[in-house]
Design an enzyme around this catalytic site. Sequence first.
Site, PDB file in Angstrom:
ATOM      1  N   HIS A   1       0.992  -1.323   0.023  1.00 36.02           N
ATOM      2  CA  HIS A   1      -0.134   0.028   0.055  1.00 36.02           C
ATOM      3  C   HIS A   1       0.922   1.222  -0.005  1.00 36.02           C
ATOM      4  O   HIS A   1       0.886   2.157   0.962  1.00 36.02           O
ATOM      5  CB  HIS A   1      -0.914  -0.059   1.153  1.00 36.02           C
ATOM      6  CG  HIS A   1      -2.112  -0.772   0.895  1.00 36.02           C
ATOM      7  ND1 HIS A   1      -2.409  -2.118   1.727  1.00 36.02           N
ATOM      8  CD2 HIS A   1      -3.235  -0.686   0.256  1.00 36.02           C
ATOM      9  CE1 HIS A   1      -3.344  -2.641   1.151  1.00 36.02           C
ATOM     10  NE2 HIS A   1      -3.873  -1.955   0.288  1.00 36.02           N
TER      11      HIS A   1
ATOM     12  N   HIS B   1      -7.184   6.849  -3.258  1.00 38.78           N
ATOM     13  CA  HIS B   1      -8.017   5.823  -2.359  1.00 38.78           C
ATOM     14  C   HIS B   1      -7.411   5.250  -1.231  1.00 38.78           C
ATOM     15  O   HIS B   1      -8.248   4.431  -0.460  1.00 38.78           O
ATOM     16  CB  HIS B   1      -8.699   4.905  -3.411  1.00 38.78           C
ATOM     17  CG  HIS B   1      -7.644   3.713  -3.632  1.00 38.78           C
ATOM     18  ND1 HIS B   1      -6.595   3.747  -4.656  1.00 38.78           N
ATOM     19  CD2 HIS B   1      -7.713   2.287  -3.342  1.00 38.78           C
ATOM     20  CE1 HIS B   1      -6.033   2.674  -4.568  1.00 38.78           C
ATOM     21  NE2 HIS B   1      -6.588   1.905  -3.726  1.00 38.78           N
TER      22      HIS B   1
HETATM   23  P1  AMP Z   1      -7.226  -1.877  -1.072  1.00 38.97           P
HETATM   24  O1  AMP Z   1      -6.637  -1.755   0.081  1.00 38.97           O
HETATM   25  O2  AMP Z   1      -7.857  -0.531  -1.543  1.00 38.97           O
HETATM   26  O3  AMP Z   1      -5.951  -1.801  -1.954  1.00 38.97           O
HETATM   27  O4  AMP Z   1      -8.180  -3.032  -1.260  1.00 38.97           O
HETATM   28  C1  AMP Z   1      -8.030  -3.943  -2.077  1.00 38.97           C
HETATM   29  C2  AMP Z   1      -7.900  -5.665  -1.311  1.00 38.97           C
HETATM   30  O5  AMP Z   1      -7.547  -6.365  -2.010  1.00 38.97           O
HETATM   31  C3  AMP Z   1      -7.025  -5.434  -0.008  1.00 38.97           C
HETATM   32  O6  AMP Z   1      -7.527  -6.066   1.067  1.00 38.97           O
HETATM   33  C4  AMP Z   1      -5.669  -6.450  -0.791  1.00 38.97           C
HETATM   34  O7  AMP Z   1      -5.141  -7.138   0.452  1.00 38.97           O
HETATM   35  C5  AMP Z   1      -6.342  -7.356  -1.617  1.00 38.97           C
HETATM   36  N1  AMP Z   1      -5.585  -7.739  -2.509  1.00 38.97           N
HETATM   37  C6  AMP Z   1      -5.262  -6.921  -3.711  1.00 38.97           C
HETATM   38  N2  AMP Z   1      -4.301  -7.863  -4.517  1.00 38.97           N
HETATM   39  C7  AMP Z   1      -4.340  -9.144  -3.953  1.00 38.97           C
HETATM   40  C8  AMP Z   1      -3.662 -10.190  -4.440  1.00 38.97           C
HETATM   41  N3  AMP Z   1      -2.628 -10.400  -5.394  1.00 38.97           N
HETATM   42  N4  AMP Z   1      -3.504 -11.084  -3.177  1.00 38.97           N
HETATM   43  C9  AMP Z   1      -4.282 -11.216  -2.378  1.00 38.97           C
HETATM   44  N5  AMP Z   1      -5.005  -9.944  -1.820  1.00 38.97           N
HETATM   45  C10 AMP Z   1      -4.882  -8.984  -2.713  1.00 38.97           C
HETATM   46 ZN    ZN Z   2      -5.911  -0.032  -2.883  1.00 39.19          ZN
END
Ligand code: AMP
Ligand code: ZN
Length: 681
Positions: free
Chosen positions: A420, A460
Amino acid sequence: MKVCWQRGIGYMDICLCFFFFFIYLFFLQVLLVFAKEDSQSNGFCWACEKANFRCSMARTPESALECFLEKHHDLVIIDHRHSRHFDAEALCRPDREEASVMPLINAGFNRRYVENANMMACYNELLQLEHGEVRAQFKLRAGNAIFTALEQSQEAIEITSEDQVIQYVNPAYEAIMGYQQGELIGKEIIEVPKSEKNKPDLLETINSCIRKGKEWQGIYYAKKKNGDSIQQNVKITPVIGQGGHPILLPSPKCVNVQCYFYSPDIQSSKHKDRRKGSLDVRSTTSRGSDGSSQRRHSSMARIHSMTIEAPITKDGLRRLSGNEYIFSTKHPHHIPSHLTTPLSLNDIPPRIAQTMENEDSWDFDIFNLEAATMKRPLTYLGLKIFSRFGVCEFLNCPEATLRSWLQVIEANYHSSNSYHNSTHAADVLHATAYFLCKERVKQSLDPIDEVAALIAATVHDVDHPGRTNSFLCNAGSELAILYNDTAVLESHHAALAFQITTRDDKCNIFKNIERNEYRTLRQAIIDMVLATEMTKHFEHVNKFVNSINKPLAESVKSVLTSPENRILVKRMLIKCADISNPCRPQELCIEWAGRISEEYFAQTDEEKRQGLPVVMPVFDRNTCSIPKSQISFIDYFITDMFDAWDAFADLPNLMQHLDNNFKYWKGLDERKLHSLRPPPE
Ligand code: AMP
Ligand code: ZN
């Protein structure tokens, strides 16, 4: 350009017996560098006042440099009479890094002025400079700016000579029409194949209009290089060159500027027109380009049993506590002063510009940009994408404000988070921009939705602490308390983004929009940021399928235009952009999987250390199979969502990557490997 002259007497005489000054030219604001105030510095001050120039005074090379960096003066006048005060030549030496204005001046121009404190003499000197070199510089820069605008414009633009020989086409023209510049320049426009769909007398009508010096605007069918006809809203403007000479050509007397407007200008009418266009409604059922997507399991049956979690920061790099989170809420970062800024889109270093050349392609490599920008990809990519979408024009905000905004937003992402960080934000912005260019998406969204989506993507995850909502709630962090354990991080990202933006006019991109427009934009941004919360994942996907995919499959065309459905499209768009990494080319997909896993592992480590509940026991670095975790993530979250999004937006390349990546993880899993990649042979 470097010019050196003196008046009346020889150079040596001047050096020895008279005072003289170096004068450096750039734009029109005057910086006087005089160690002490005297009649000569006063002469220039008064002359500036009389000439209505803005004048600043610096006493030392260091303050001169600081002042110059802030204001970028057009003229710098340096006192070279008393070498005991400071070394005027050093201040102008191009090879000196410190306290030298020279490397910063584009037009390396100098001249000497023999001491004469008479105000009129100073005034005449300033006027001469203004009418000569300064104006020439302005023109050069204006020409440069216009050509940059042409090159960046999304409208196809063609410039011909009076006798209709093509002089220039911009990159948008090349992209839309399928020609390369070299194939067109020098050709008469009648040599370029025309569509038969035009009325036979259309060209004659246009020509007679142009001959009278009038603009012509209307519908015109052009033929692309591949033979397809394309309907265009065309505006043709005759431009008479200076002094009867053409602007671009050595011979003819006037040039025609032909502007083909297809994209974001005339936004509202464009969107109305598009909505009327026919809709190619596709099936809502899951499908893969080669049928292999069946290997991905349909997730709907199992969705509700999944624990939904978010990734974390790299442990050890940054020890976080609840207090730290709230600290960053109260004291969002300002732009770090050590970060040098790209002055404008024009000034982006070539190496960085080069890595962004294919930013409109899905296969764009964001990690290259991350490396080239020393982990500041969001500012650079943001500048480019926002300019491509005309965001500054929409918001009526100067590019400098956008630049400051991007910098301060990027500074509030934690570069120590392995996932992040601002590269993830840049990646989501990239995917968002890509989706916004899809025909069906364009048909359903208004310009304000596009702007809201780009801003929402940028902010975001701002100030993401590298811990999940569950972690923050379990740890009783102040953010969790502030937001009542509900959508803690997403609420924080949205709220902080508006705090940062509106706190300071310098970075307030909303400063010049009307109150109502601001409210609409704000609402849309907040809604999209909150939609990235994963506990609502299935709710958003289901609503999208039921309200949009299904009616579209039944040819209910009005679905695209309702405000409620626009909201669903925007939510789906940002959600898909946010978790599109399994649909990226394999190498990028693997890198993202590595980053997210590291963040999850770090959270588990910390939970164990602090005796907190382990919310994702699968993500234990000692036992985790990364391929298995990716297979589950794709099965549970990605497959159905992207099937629905693909049915709407038509994304065969993404679906192909998804299939390849899924097979890749399956392949590793079948070999019982737990790692990101197979061991070297
Ligand atoms: P954000 O925190 O807005 O990026 O929300 C996206 C969610 O999807 C988060 O909880 C990330 O941990 C999860 N996420 C995104 N890409 C992956 C991935 N390749 N494997 C596991 N979790 C993922
Ligand atoms: Zn995100």
